[in-house]
Write a protein that holds these residues in place. Structure first.
Motif, PDB file in Angstrom:
ATOM      1  N   ILE A   1       0.872  -1.165   0.000  1.00  6.89           N
ATOM      2  CA  ILE A   1       0.000   0.000   0.000  1.00  6.89           C
ATOM      3  C   ILE A   1       0.910   1.215   0.000  1.00  6.89           C
ATOM      4  O   ILE A   1       1.956   1.197   0.649  1.00  6.89           O
ATOM      5  CB  ILE A   1      -0.898  -0.002   1.257  1.00  6.89           C
TER       6      ILE A   1
ATOM      7  N   GLN B   1       1.333   5.723  -0.015  1.00  4.74           N
ATOM      8  CA  GLN B   1       0.726   6.999   0.372  1.00  4.74           C
ATOM      9  C   GLN B   1       1.582   8.124  -0.177  1.00  4.74           C
ATOM     10  O   GLN B   1       2.702   8.353   0.295  1.00  4.74           O
ATOM     11  CB  GLN B   1       0.601   7.097   1.890  1.00  4.74           C
TER      12      GLN B   1
ATOM     13  N   LEU C   1      -4.306   6.816   1.395  1.00  3.33           N
ATOM     14  CA  LEU C   1      -3.694   5.529   1.158  1.00  3.33           C
ATOM     15  C   LEU C   1      -4.206   4.917  -0.149  1.00  3.33           C
ATOM     16  O   LEU C   1      -5.372   5.102  -0.519  1.00  3.33           O
ATOM     17  CB  LEU C   1      -4.018   4.590   2.327  1.00  3.33           C
TER      18      LEU C   1
ATOM     19  N   TRP D   1      -4.099   1.146  -2.162  1.00  8.87           N
ATOM     20  CA  TRP D   1      -3.709  -0.251  -2.295  1.00  8.87           C
ATOM     21  C   TRP D   1      -3.093  -0.458  -3.671  1.00  8.87           C
ATOM     22  O   TRP D   1      -3.644   0.028  -4.666  1.00  8.87           O
ATOM     23  CB  TRP D   1      -4.933  -1.147  -2.141  1.00  8.87           C
TER      24      TRP D   1
ATOM     25  N   TYR E   1      -2.610  -9.823  -7.447  1.00 10.20           N
ATOM     26  CA  TYR E   1      -3.423  -8.766  -8.034  1.00 10.20           C
ATOM     27  C   TYR E   1      -2.665  -7.450  -7.963  1.00 10.20           C
ATOM     28  O   TYR E   1      -1.865  -7.234  -7.058  1.00 10.20           O
ATOM     29  CB  TYR E   1      -4.749  -8.607  -7.287  1.00 10.20           C
ATOM     30  N   TYR E   2      -2.974  -6.567  -8.915  1.00  7.95           N
ATOM     31  CA  TYR E   2      -2.370  -5.236  -8.955  1.00  7.95           C
ATOM     32  C   TYR E   2      -3.440  -4.189  -9.197  1.00  7.95           C
ATOM     33  O   TYR E   2      -4.440  -4.430  -9.876  1.00  7.95           O
ATOM     34  CB  TYR E   2      -1.343  -5.134 -10.096  1.00  7.95           C
TER      35      TYR E   2
ATOM     36  N   LYS F   1      -0.039  -1.828 -12.721  1.00  9.42           N
ATOM     37  CA  LYS F   1      -0.043  -3.083 -13.466  1.00  9.42           C
ATOM     38  C   LYS F   1       0.870  -2.993 -14.681  1.00  9.42           C
ATOM     39  O   LYS F   1       0.845  -1.996 -15.412  1.00  9.42           O
ATOM     40  CB  LYS F   1      -1.473  -3.419 -13.900  1.00  9.42           C
TER      41      LYS F   1
ATOM     42  N   TYR G   1       4.160   0.996   2.100  1.00  8.67           N
ATOM     43  CA  TYR G   1       3.971   0.150   3.269  1.00  8.67           C
ATOM     44  C   TYR G   1       3.705  -1.282   2.833  1.00  8.67           C
ATOM     45  O   TYR G   1       2.934  -1.514   1.888  1.00  8.67           O
ATOM     46  CB  TYR G   1       2.756   0.598   4.080  1.00  8.67           C
TER      47      TYR G   1
ATOM     48  N   GLY H   1     -13.711 -10.660   2.247  1.00  6.05           N
ATOM     49  CA  GLY H   1     -12.934  -9.449   1.998  1.00  6.05           C
ATOM     50  C   GLY H   1     -11.807  -9.336   3.005  1.00  6.05           C
ATOM     51  O   GLY H   1     -11.785 -10.043   4.014  1.00  6.05           O
ATOM     52  N   TYR H   2     -10.864  -8.454   2.743  1.00  7.50           N
ATOM     53  CA  TYR H   2      -9.749  -8.344   3.690  1.00  7.50           C
ATOM     54  C   TYR H   2      -9.446  -6.901   4.050  1.00  7.50           C
ATOM     55  O   TYR H   2      -9.664  -5.978   3.268  1.00  7.50           O
ATOM     56  CB  TYR H   2      -8.486  -9.031   3.154  1.00  7.50           C
TER      57      TYR H   2
END
Lengths: 121, 109
Positions: A37, A39, A45, A47, A59-60, A65, A95, A105-106
């Motif tokens: 992640i 910033q 922030l 992801w 995943y990007y 990507k 980070y 989900g996360y």
């Protein structure tokens, strides 16, 4: 207590490359889903990438990507982010964070202290 | 992509006061997949709330989260000196591609 320590940030010219590392301790790293992640200065922030426990699902974000590559070495308890074709807009604190699943989900329960990447000529 | 908007941008309050922070989503966040983080200058974000209303481990009970659908709220019942920080919301209903709000700064009045 999970600890995540990033390294590898610095100043790089546009078009250049950098490899970030994240050293993990305090958990069984191979059981952890991991993410990067970032910033940008004064911004929120963002992801940018996710990798599953075994590294086979990745995943990007569209913004990185084709330019960034996430990887991990479970034997070394380490997460990596290879950043190529860097642009000024990639300037940010990066980070690594552990992703914790809540059903399907996360969210992120542990974060490193961050490493600053500055892309400038 | 679900866009999160947080208001107000800055909240100026005194210790002991109640803080109410809003996070609004551009479309419904499924299953209340919403988290809140606290971030102090030069530090990493700290998880406060997940699932819209569940406090993370070690988070004091003066922090509470509520809401569903597109409107979520973080409430700090009585501000302590260490609570002055930036608070960001994150939706994870569209995992793996999750999004964050721009943050609300809570500063000392």
């Amino acid at each position: 207590q999970v600890q995540l320590v990033e390294s590898g940030g610095g100043l790089v010219k546009p078009g250049g490359s950098l490899r970030l590392s994240c050293a993990a301790s305090g958990s069984t790293f191979s059981d952890d889903y991991m993410t990067w992640i970032r910033q940008a200065p004064g911004k929120g922030l963002e992801w940018i990438s996710y990798i599953s426990r075994g590294g086979n699902t990745i995943y990007y974000a569209d913004s990185v990507k084709g330019r960034f590559t996430i990887s991990r070495d479970n034997a070394k308890n380490s997460l990596y982010l290879q950043m190529d074709s860097l642009r000024a807009e990639d300037t940010a604190v990066y980070y690594c964070a552990r992703a914790l699943y809540d059903r399907s989900g996360y969210y992120f329960d542990y974060w490193g202290q961050g490493t600053l990447v500055t892309v400038s000529s | 992509e679900i866009v999160l908007t947080q208001s107000p941008g800055t909240l100026s309050l005194s210790p002991g006061e109640r803080a109410t922070l809003s996070c609004r989503a551009s479309q419904s966040v499924s299953s209340s997949y919403l988290a809140w983080y606290q971030q102090k200058p030069g530090q990493a974000p700290r998880l406060l709330i997940y699932g819209a209303s569940n406090r993370a481990t070690g988070i004091p009970d003066r922090f509470s989260g509520s809401g569903s659908g597109t409107d979520f709220t973080l409430t700090i019942s009585r501000l302590e000196p260490e609570d002055f920080a930036v608070y960001s919301c994150q939706q994870y209903g569209t995992s793996p591609r999750v999004t964050f709000g721009p943050g609300t700064k809570v500063d000392i009045k």
